[in-house]
Write an enzyme that holds these catalytic residues in place. Sequence first.
Site, short mmCIF file in Angstrom:
data_model
loop_
_atom_site.label_atom_id
_atom_site.label_comp_id
_atom_site.label_asym_id
_atom_site.label_seq_id
_atom_site.Cartn_x
_atom_site.Cartn_y
_atom_site.Cartn_z
N LYS A 196 0.83 -1.21 0.00
CA LYS A 196 0.00 0.00 0.00
C LYS A 196 0.86 1.26 0.00
CE LYS A 196 -4.13 1.94 2.15
NZ LYS A 196 -5.21 1.69 3.12
N GLU A 202 9.37 -5.96 4.81
CA GLU A 202 9.45 -7.34 4.34
C GLU A 202 9.25 -7.41 2.83
OE1 GLU A 202 7.16 -7.61 8.38
OE2 GLU A 202 7.32 -6.21 6.69
N GLY A 255 -5.76 -3.17 3.52
CA GLY A 255 -5.04 -4.34 3.03
C GLY A 255 -5.84 -5.63 3.05
N ARG A 256 -6.50 -5.92 4.18
CA ARG A 256 -7.23 -7.18 4.28
C ARG A 256 -8.57 -7.14 3.54
NH1 ARG A 256 -6.78 -4.33 8.69
NH2 ARG A 256 -8.54 -3.73 10.00
N GLU A 341 -7.48 -9.18 12.99
CA GLU A 341 -6.87 -7.86 12.81
C GLU A 341 -7.94 -6.77 12.82
OE1 GLU A 341 -3.08 -7.22 10.52
OE2 GLU A 341 -4.48 -6.22 9.15
N HIS A 372 -9.58 -35.94 12.12
CA HIS A 372 -8.60 -36.84 12.72
C HIS A 372 -7.52 -36.07 13.45
CE1 HIS A 372 -10.22 -40.45 10.69
NE2 HIS A 372 -10.58 -39.56 9.78
N LYS A 486 6.89 -3.91 14.71
CA LYS A 486 7.68 -3.38 13.59
C LYS A 486 8.60 -2.26 14.06
CE LYS A 486 4.45 -4.26 9.76
NZ LYS A 486 3.68 -3.61 8.67
#
Length: 514
Positions: A196, A202, A255-256, A341, A372, A486
Amino acid sequence: MSDNISSAWTHLQSLPQRTLAELFEGDDARVDTLSARIEWDVEEGQAGILFDWSKTHLDADLIAGFEKLAKACDFAGKRTKLFGGEIVNVTEGRAATHSAMRGVGDDADVEEGQALLARMGMLVEAIHGGALGEVEHLIHIGIGGSALGPALAVDALTRDLALVDVHVVSNIDGVALEAAFEACDPAKTLIAVASKTFTTIETMTNAASALKWLSDNGVPDPTGRVVALTASPERAVEWGVDETRVLPFPESVGGRYSLWSSIGFPVALAVGMEDFTPMLAGAQAVDLHFRDTDGAENLCLRAAFADQYYTRLRGCQTRACFAYDERLGLLPNYLQQLEMESNGKRVKADGSPVDGPTAPITWGGVGTDAQHAVFQLLHQGTHLVPVDFIVSIAPGDALDPAHHAILLTNCFAQGAALMAGGNMAADGKDPARAFPGDRPSATMLCDDLDAATLGALIAFHEHRVFANAVLMEINPFDQFGVELGKKMANEIGSGDGDFDASTKALLERAGLAD
């Protein structure tokens, strides 16, 4: 908390807690009352998803109480602001216009979204047409929503065919990037950088390493192989990306919530705009339902009623999602970020402390594998965990129909068993073989799992998150909780900051201390 909101919660807390068995025994119309479909048009007629909340503890009294709570929280007014492009992210002074990218929202926002998607579509078609040479691979570099959304959609929609082989890399751990390098021919690879701000450490570190990989392998103009997906196009140009390969998206798209914007570029490149567009259409069908339907008939709001019941009134700390479809294997990961978030907050939108639990921990897996692994706890553990099941009537494979029949029966049986309980001992008296039952679940039964259905599922959960946030009086659109770590990582990298003795010892042991 206003007096009306406080009164609504007090009333909800006073209502009796009836068992699922009692609720079904006393209401022959329960399934019909608490099941409904959201549909959209297809060539053959209509397709859609059935949402069945009958195996939850919602009843008429609870629903009426939650409707009063929604009114006290001004749900209708806040929903109008959301779709009207008004500021709903109050801490950052922004609107939240992701639905406008799908064609539902303020006219100006919708027009902007359509123009930006048309720009993306032209670039996708140009690449497919050979404008950037032979392209067989795309390495999509992002993090958070910039990676989870594309990864989910590419995995779900390209099991049969991918026009371009897409590898999504988010982790700064170089092992992830090296795995993508190993799978790609650098001469036939594009790099998408999704950020963005175009400053995410990263993402930009991985992007620099990807350019070096291209250069080291003889690609003459590495930046000429980069497509930038960003709300800061000027920074992408400064970084070296030609403006013709910069795909902007609005600052008001978080972002999400960004899969519908140019962040969806890797999906469109993999499946073509002819499949990306139906994904938007499926999401739009949910947008229209959520915008235009009031009270408990609004299925996203109804889901939030159940969420609030279990979190606030029954003390449930987690919610599980199990997709009985291999193609939705990444959905629980996607929902973790979307829900935790967005609604993992400790203050209300006005800055005052919350007065109850907010988002539960979202987790899950894929059926039948999960049966399982974790269903032992769900059936016999001491935790009460509301469960969502998601499954498609139509199979995603061409094998013997027995495969899909077994998958469906297992999905439905788990919900039935969680509700009914019982004892598997011959005499019905062995406590180790006893199941208490009365454990809630909801089922989302899809006609098929295609691009439109995937879009509808994601949009449903986006609006479910917003509805929950309104009922909790919080802001679901900021995420300051990701920033502190961060900041401290940057301080370590720059040698600034004073840390606790444990952290100092770890830094020294790892060779990172001065």
